[in-house]
Scaffold this motif. Structure first.
Motif, PDB file in Angstrom:
ATOM      1  N   MET A 111       0.845  -1.188   0.000  1.00 43.37           N
ATOM      2  CA  MET A 111       0.000   0.000   0.000  1.00 43.37           C
ATOM      3  C   MET A 111       0.884   1.242   0.000  1.00 43.37           C
ATOM      4  O   MET A 111       1.923   1.268   0.643  1.00 43.37           O
ATOM      5  CB  MET A 111      -0.897   0.013   1.230  1.00 43.37           C
ATOM      6  CG  MET A 111      -1.916  -1.092   1.243  1.00 43.37           C
ATOM      7  SD  MET A 111      -3.128  -0.947   2.580  1.00 43.37           S
ATOM      8  CE  MET A 111      -2.117  -1.206   4.010  1.00 43.37           C
ATOM      9  N   GLN A 112       0.438   2.243  -0.700  1.00 42.11           N
ATOM     10  CA  GLN A 112       1.150   3.505  -0.719  1.00 42.11           C
ATOM     11  C   GLN A 112       0.199   4.619  -0.283  1.00 42.11           C
ATOM     12  O   GLN A 112      -1.012   4.514  -0.455  1.00 42.11           O
ATOM     13  CB  GLN A 112       1.690   3.790  -2.108  1.00 42.11           C
ATOM     14  CG  GLN A 112       2.769   2.803  -2.512  1.00 42.11           C
ATOM     15  CD  GLN A 112       3.504   3.247  -3.757  1.00 42.11           C
ATOM     16  OE1 GLN A 112       3.326   4.356  -4.228  1.00 42.11           O
ATOM     17  NE2 GLN A 112       4.332   2.381  -4.276  1.00 42.11           N
ATOM     18  N   ASN A 113       0.787   5.664   0.265  1.00 48.13           N
ATOM     19  CA  ASN A 113       0.003   6.819   0.722  1.00 48.13           C
ATOM     20  C   ASN A 113      -1.111   6.404   1.673  1.00 48.13           C
ATOM     21  O   ASN A 113      -2.251   6.826   1.534  1.00 48.13           O
ATOM     22  CB  ASN A 113      -0.561   7.583  -0.474  1.00 48.13           C
ATOM     23  CG  ASN A 113       0.532   8.112  -1.361  1.00 48.13           C
ATOM     24  OD1 ASN A 113       1.548   8.582  -0.886  1.00 48.13           O
ATOM     25  ND2 ASN A 113       0.341   8.007  -2.660  1.00 48.13           N
ATOM     26  N   THR A 114      -0.758   5.572   2.623  1.00 49.11           N
ATOM     27  CA  THR A 114      -1.732   5.032   3.565  1.00 49.11           C
ATOM     28  C   THR A 114      -1.269   5.312   4.985  1.00 49.11           C
ATOM     29  O   THR A 114      -0.101   5.130   5.313  1.00 49.11           O
ATOM     30  CB  THR A 114      -1.874   3.505   3.368  1.00 49.11           C
ATOM     31  OG1 THR A 114      -2.246   3.259   2.027  1.00 49.11           O
ATOM     32  CG2 THR A 114      -2.909   2.932   4.294  1.00 49.11           C
ATOM     33  N   ILE A 115      -2.189   5.729   5.816  1.00 48.11           N
ATOM     34  CA  ILE A 115      -1.903   5.912   7.237  1.00 48.11           C
ATOM     35  C   ILE A 115      -2.613   4.795   7.984  1.00 48.11           C
ATOM     36  O   ILE A 115      -3.810   4.565   7.792  1.00 48.11           O
ATOM     37  CB  ILE A 115      -2.395   7.288   7.738  1.00 48.11           C
ATOM     38  CG1 ILE A 115      -1.617   8.403   7.047  1.00 48.11           C
ATOM     39  CG2 ILE A 115      -2.265   7.372   9.257  1.00 48.11           C
ATOM     40  CD1 ILE A 115      -2.116   9.796   7.373  1.00 48.11           C
ATOM     41  N   ILE A 116      -1.869   4.105   8.836  1.00 48.34           N
ATOM     42  CA  ILE A 116      -2.436   3.034   9.643  1.00 48.34           C
ATOM     43  C   ILE A 116      -2.233   3.405  11.104  1.00 48.34           C
ATOM     44  O   ILE A 116      -1.106   3.579  11.555  1.00 48.34           O
ATOM     45  CB  ILE A 116      -1.761   1.681   9.343  1.00 48.34           C
ATOM     46  CG1 ILE A 116      -1.962   1.317   7.871  1.00 48.34           C
ATOM     47  CG2 ILE A 116      -2.300   0.601  10.268  1.00 48.34           C
ATOM     48  CD1 ILE A 116      -1.170   0.110   7.429  1.00 48.34           C
ATOM     49  N   ALA A 117      -3.326   3.547  11.813  1.00 52.02           N
ATOM     50  CA  ALA A 117      -3.263   3.834  13.251  1.00 52.02           C
ATOM     51  C   ALA A 117      -3.459   2.511  13.971  1.00 52.02           C
ATOM     52  O   ALA A 117      -4.548   1.949  13.961  1.00 52.02           O
ATOM     53  CB  ALA A 117      -4.339   4.837  13.635  1.00 52.02           C
ATOM     54  N   CYS A 118      -2.392   2.001  14.556  1.00 45.18           N
ATOM     55  CA  CYS A 118      -2.484   0.699  15.220  1.00 45.18           C
ATOM     56  C   CYS A 118      -2.946   0.885  16.662  1.00 45.18           C
ATOM     57  O   CYS A 118      -2.838   1.963  17.232  1.00 45.18           O
ATOM     58  CB  CYS A 118      -1.155  -0.028  15.152  1.00 45.18           C
ATOM     59  SG  CYS A 118       0.196   0.811  15.971  1.00 45.18           S
ATOM     60  N   TRP A 132       9.323  -4.253  12.511  1.00 45.01           N
ATOM     61  CA  TRP A 132       8.700  -4.468  11.203  1.00 45.01           C
ATOM     62  C   TRP A 132       8.113  -3.154  10.667  1.00 45.01           C
ATOM     63  O   TRP A 132       8.290  -2.821   9.500  1.00 45.01           O
ATOM     64  CB  TRP A 132       7.615  -5.541  11.294  1.00 45.01           C
ATOM     65  CG  TRP A 132       7.051  -5.896   9.959  1.00 45.01           C
ATOM     66  CD1 TRP A 132       7.475  -6.895   9.126  1.00 45.01           C
ATOM     67  CD2 TRP A 132       5.958  -5.258   9.285  1.00 45.01           C
ATOM     68  NE1 TRP A 132       6.724  -6.894   7.980  1.00 45.01           N
ATOM     69  CE2 TRP A 132       5.786  -5.900   8.054  1.00 45.01           C
ATOM     70  CE3 TRP A 132       5.114  -4.200   9.609  1.00 45.01           C
ATOM     71  CZ2 TRP A 132       4.801  -5.534   7.141  1.00 45.01           C
ATOM     72  CZ3 TRP A 132       4.136  -3.825   8.696  1.00 45.01           C
ATOM     73  CH2 TRP A 132       3.993  -4.491   7.484  1.00 45.01           C
ATOM     74  N   MET A 133       7.412  -2.431  11.522  1.00 50.53           N
ATOM     75  CA  MET A 133       6.807  -1.164  11.091  1.00 50.53           C
ATOM     76  C   MET A 133       7.878  -0.168  10.663  1.00 50.53           C
ATOM     77  O   MET A 133       7.716   0.532   9.655  1.00 50.53           O
ATOM     78  CB  MET A 133       5.924  -0.581  12.197  1.00 50.53           C
ATOM     79  CG  MET A 133       4.651  -1.366  12.409  1.00 50.53           C
ATOM     80  SD  MET A 133       3.484  -0.598  13.571  1.00 50.53           S
ATOM     81  CE  MET A 133       4.273  -0.945  15.126  1.00 50.53           C
ATOM     82  N   ASN A 134       8.992  -0.096  11.407  1.00 45.49           N
ATOM     83  CA  ASN A 134      10.080   0.819  11.043  1.00 45.49           C
ATOM     84  C   ASN A 134      10.726   0.426   9.715  1.00 45.49           C
ATOM     85  O   ASN A 134      11.154   1.292   8.952  1.00 45.49           O
ATOM     86  CB  ASN A 134      11.145   0.866  12.148  1.00 45.49           C
ATOM     87  CG  ASN A 134      10.773   1.803  13.265  1.00 45.49           C
ATOM     88  OD1 ASN A 134      10.125   2.819  13.056  1.00 45.49           O
ATOM     89  ND2 ASN A 134      11.192   1.472  14.466  1.00 45.49           N
ATOM     90  N   GLU A 135      10.780  -0.862   9.445  1.00 43.53           N
ATOM     91  CA  GLU A 135      11.385  -1.330   8.197  1.00 43.53           C
ATOM     92  C   GLU A 135      10.479  -1.127   6.987  1.00 43.53           C
ATOM     93  O   GLU A 135      10.953  -1.065   5.861  1.00 43.53           O
ATOM     94  CB  GLU A 135      11.748  -2.817   8.314  1.00 43.53           C
ATOM     95  CG  GLU A 135      12.906  -3.079   9.254  1.00 43.53           C
ATOM     96  CD  GLU A 135      13.138  -4.556   9.524  1.00 43.53           C
ATOM     97  OE1 GLU A 135      12.324  -5.411   9.075  1.00 43.53           O
ATOM     98  OE2 GLU A 135      14.140  -4.873  10.199  1.00 43.53           O
ATOM     99  N   HIS A 136       9.177  -1.036   7.216  1.00 37.00           N
ATOM    100  CA  HIS A 136       8.227  -0.983   6.108  1.00 37.00           C
ATOM    101  C   HIS A 136       7.474   0.331   5.965  1.00 37.00           C
ATOM    102  O   HIS A 136       6.581   0.451   5.115  1.00 37.00           O
ATOM    103  CB  HIS A 136       7.226  -2.133   6.229  1.00 37.00           C
ATOM    104  CG  HIS A 136       7.867  -3.466   6.036  1.00 37.00           C
ATOM    105  ND1 HIS A 136       8.412  -4.185   7.077  1.00 37.00           N
ATOM    106  CD2 HIS A 136       8.086  -4.194   4.921  1.00 37.00           C
ATOM    107  CE1 HIS A 136       8.928  -5.304   6.606  1.00 37.00           C
ATOM    108  NE2 HIS A 136       8.745  -5.334   5.306  1.00 37.00           N
ATOM    109  N   GLY A 137       7.812   1.310   6.761  1.00 36.71           N
ATOM    110  CA  GLY A 137       7.101   2.573   6.648  1.00 36.71           C
ATOM    111  C   GLY A 137       7.662   3.624   7.577  1.00 36.71           C
ATOM    112  O   GLY A 137       8.719   3.460   8.176  1.00 36.71           O
TER     113      GLY A 137
END
Length: 99
Positions: free
Chosen positions: A1-8, A21-26
């Protein structure tokens, strides 16, 4: 996904290697708030938060303080850390452009 904000969810970065993982992928952003500010946000919606069902305001505040302390080592691994009251569209754009 591009240009996506994910609030976990609040605990998501604390399990397995999720933060890594999150730091490596976004771009990761830890949005900080004081325990009192968080309490003020959750109080109006207590019926949606069964965990706090039978707790007093003081008990909820203590719970929030404990969770923040417990999760801080994970949260602070985010690439960016910003106070919630300083978050603006311009500051988010700066973070996006930084990468």
């Amino acid at each position: 996904m591009q240009n996506t904000i994910i609030a976990c969810g609040g605990g998501t970065p604390c399990f397995y290697d999720n933060m890594k993982w999150m730091n490596e992928h976004g771009i990761t952003l830890f949005i900080t708030s004081s325990p009192a500010e968080i309490l003020n946000r959750v109080l109006p919606e207590l019926e949606k938060r069964p965990l706090f069902k039978n707790m007093t305001g003081a008990e909820i505040l203590l719970f929030i303080e404990q969770k923040l302390a417990e999760r801080s080592p994970f949260y602070t691994q985010a690439k960016f850390i910003m106070q919630a009251n300083q978050l603006t569209e311009a500051s988010l754009n700066d973070i996006i452009l930084y990468q």
